[in-house]
Motif scaffolding. Structure first.
Motif, PDB file in Angstrom:
ATOM      1  N   TYR A   5       0.999  -0.849  -0.258  1.00  0.00           N
ATOM      2  CA  TYR A   5      -0.148  -0.271   0.142  1.00  0.00           C
ATOM      3  C   TYR A   5       0.981   1.020  -0.019  1.00  0.00           C
ATOM      4  O   TYR A   5       0.760   2.014  -0.642  1.00  0.00           O
ATOM      5  CB  TYR A   5      -1.114  -0.135   0.792  1.00  0.00           C
ATOM      6  N   CYS A   6       1.958   1.320   0.652  1.00  0.00           N
ATOM      7  CA  CYS A   6       2.742   2.903  -0.073  1.00  0.00           C
ATOM      8  C   CYS A   6       3.729   2.365  -0.992  1.00  0.00           C
ATOM      9  O   CYS A   6       3.547   3.877  -1.610  1.00  0.00           O
ATOM     10  CB  CYS A   6       3.861   2.387   1.037  1.00  0.00           C
ATOM     11  N   PRO A  59      -0.827   3.813  -2.783  1.00  0.00           N
ATOM     12  CA  PRO A  59      -1.042   4.929  -1.908  1.00  0.00           C
ATOM     13  C   PRO A  59      -2.975   4.753  -2.129  1.00  0.00           C
ATOM     14  O   PRO A  59      -3.675   4.913  -2.089  1.00  0.00           O
ATOM     15  CB  PRO A  59      -0.659   6.218  -1.935  1.00  0.00           C
ATOM     16  N   HIS A  72      -6.320   6.346   3.597  1.00  0.00           N
ATOM     17  CA  HIS A  72      -5.552   6.771   4.454  1.00  0.00           C
ATOM     18  C   HIS A  72      -5.309   5.379   5.426  1.00  0.00           C
ATOM     19  O   HIS A  72      -6.163   3.834   5.094  1.00  0.00           O
ATOM     20  CB  HIS A  72      -6.456   7.614   5.231  1.00  0.00           C
ATOM     21  N   TRP A  92       8.676   3.973   5.108  1.00  0.00           N
ATOM     22  CA  TRP A  92       6.891   3.761   5.302  1.00  0.00           C
ATOM     23  C   TRP A  92       6.395   5.434   6.280  1.00  0.00           C
ATOM     24  O   TRP A  92       5.708   5.596   5.213  1.00  0.00           O
ATOM     25  CB  TRP A  92       6.147   2.839   6.002  1.00  0.00           C
ATOM     26  N   CYS A 116       5.111   7.957   3.099  1.00  0.00           N
ATOM     27  CA  CYS A 116       4.209   7.665   3.371  1.00  0.00           C
ATOM     28  C   CYS A 116       3.006   7.101   3.681  1.00  0.00           C
ATOM     29  O   CYS A 116       1.518   7.807   3.353  1.00  0.00           O
ATOM     30  CB  CYS A 116       4.125   7.080   1.983  1.00  0.00           C
ATOM     31  N   VAL A 117       2.672   7.568   4.853  1.00  0.00           N
ATOM     32  CA  VAL A 117       1.492   6.804   5.980  1.00  0.00           C
ATOM     33  C   VAL A 117       1.979   7.095   7.035  1.00  0.00           C
ATOM     34  O   VAL A 117       3.292   7.932   7.219  1.00  0.00           O
ATOM     35  CB  VAL A 117       0.940   5.505   6.330  1.00  0.00           C
TER      36      VAL A 117
END
Length: 266
Positions: free
Chosen positions: A126-127, A130, A135, A157, A160-161
């Protein structure tokens, strides 16, 4: 679907990279084009030593990555392997994370200790992409900063999150917060409860505690998934060490929806 078929042939694979996280936890990347789901495990076979199930921590174009701890004669033999050596693997087994139920949602991942290896691939996926999520929050817990896994990946990570890494023992490294993962669940924005999807990996105590907190906050048990990768013992449905009431973790897991997991606890 049953995944316990000891007749599945073993195939040699070449080690193309070795990463030492701690003295006892290493990752081994092998050349592979096997079809895999995030959350599955695989049987590692070393002739003359034994066979053990081991978490698939990541995979990609032309490779598969496994992460394990140096415990037992088979894993000790694995830790003697070097780049260019071979290991023998069966096909991936078990249930994986239901990505279709996570896409376009707010995903929260809570993992503890070596359980981070069971979600590393999911987080990286998911990174890299995205836009698939609304979210993402990640809360990872370790005993201390020396036992923390995937340090370089965690810093990547974090770009990006929303990531929080915690240690039970306070760290001088400002990247790590001090405390238990449960102490940081209030950092998750839960106003849009219907969009939340939660993944929990860790000890039974952590799974129960985090699951209870989220259900008390208003999430349904159908919005939560847990991974019992620590309970998978042999991968052959015969030793019964991973039996949870009726089903075996190695056969129907290690990933279960929380409402199903609660009915299976010993």
């Amino acid at each position: 679907m049953s995944s316990c078929n000891t007749a599945i042939k073993i195939t040699p694979y070449e080690i193309i990279d070795v990463t030492k996280h701690t003295d006892l936890e290493w990752s081994f990347r092998v050349r592979s084009d096997m079809a895999i789901q995030y959350g599955q495990y695989i049987d590692l076979v070393l002739p003359m030593y034994g066979e053990v199930p081991i978490a698939i921590s990541d995979f990609g174009n032309g490779y598969l990555e496994i992460m394990g701890s140096k415990h037992g004669c088979t894993m000790e033999a694995l830790f003697e392997k070097k780049i260019g050596d071979q290991v023998w693997l069966r096909k991936p087994k078990g249930s994986g994370y239901p990505l279709s139920k996570f896409n376009d949602k707010h995903l929260v991942v809570i993992a503890q200790g070596t359980g981070v290896g069971a979600v590393k691939g999911l987080i990286s996926h998911y990174c890299r992409e995205p836009y698939l999520l609304k979210h993402m929050d990640i809360i990872l817990g370790f005993h201390n900063d020396k036992e923390a896994l995937f340090k370089d990946e965690m810093r990547a990570w974090n770009n990006c999150v929303n990531l929080i890494a915690t240690t039970d023992i306070p760290s001088e490294d400002e990247f790590f917060e001090s405390g238990l993962v449960t102490e940081y669940l209030d950092t998750v924005d839960i106003r849009e409860k219907k969009d939340l999807r939660v993944v929990i990996v860790g000890s039974p105590v952590v799974i129960r505690s985090v699951g209870q907190i989220f259900t008390e906050l208003g999430l349904t048990k159908q919005q939560i998934w847990v991974c019992y990768e620590r309970r998978v013992s042999s991968g052959n449905c015969q030793c019964e060490h991973c039996r949870v009431t009726r089903p075996f973790c190695c056969q129907y897991g290690p990933v279960f929806r929380y409402d199903k997991a609660l009915t299976m606890e010993r």
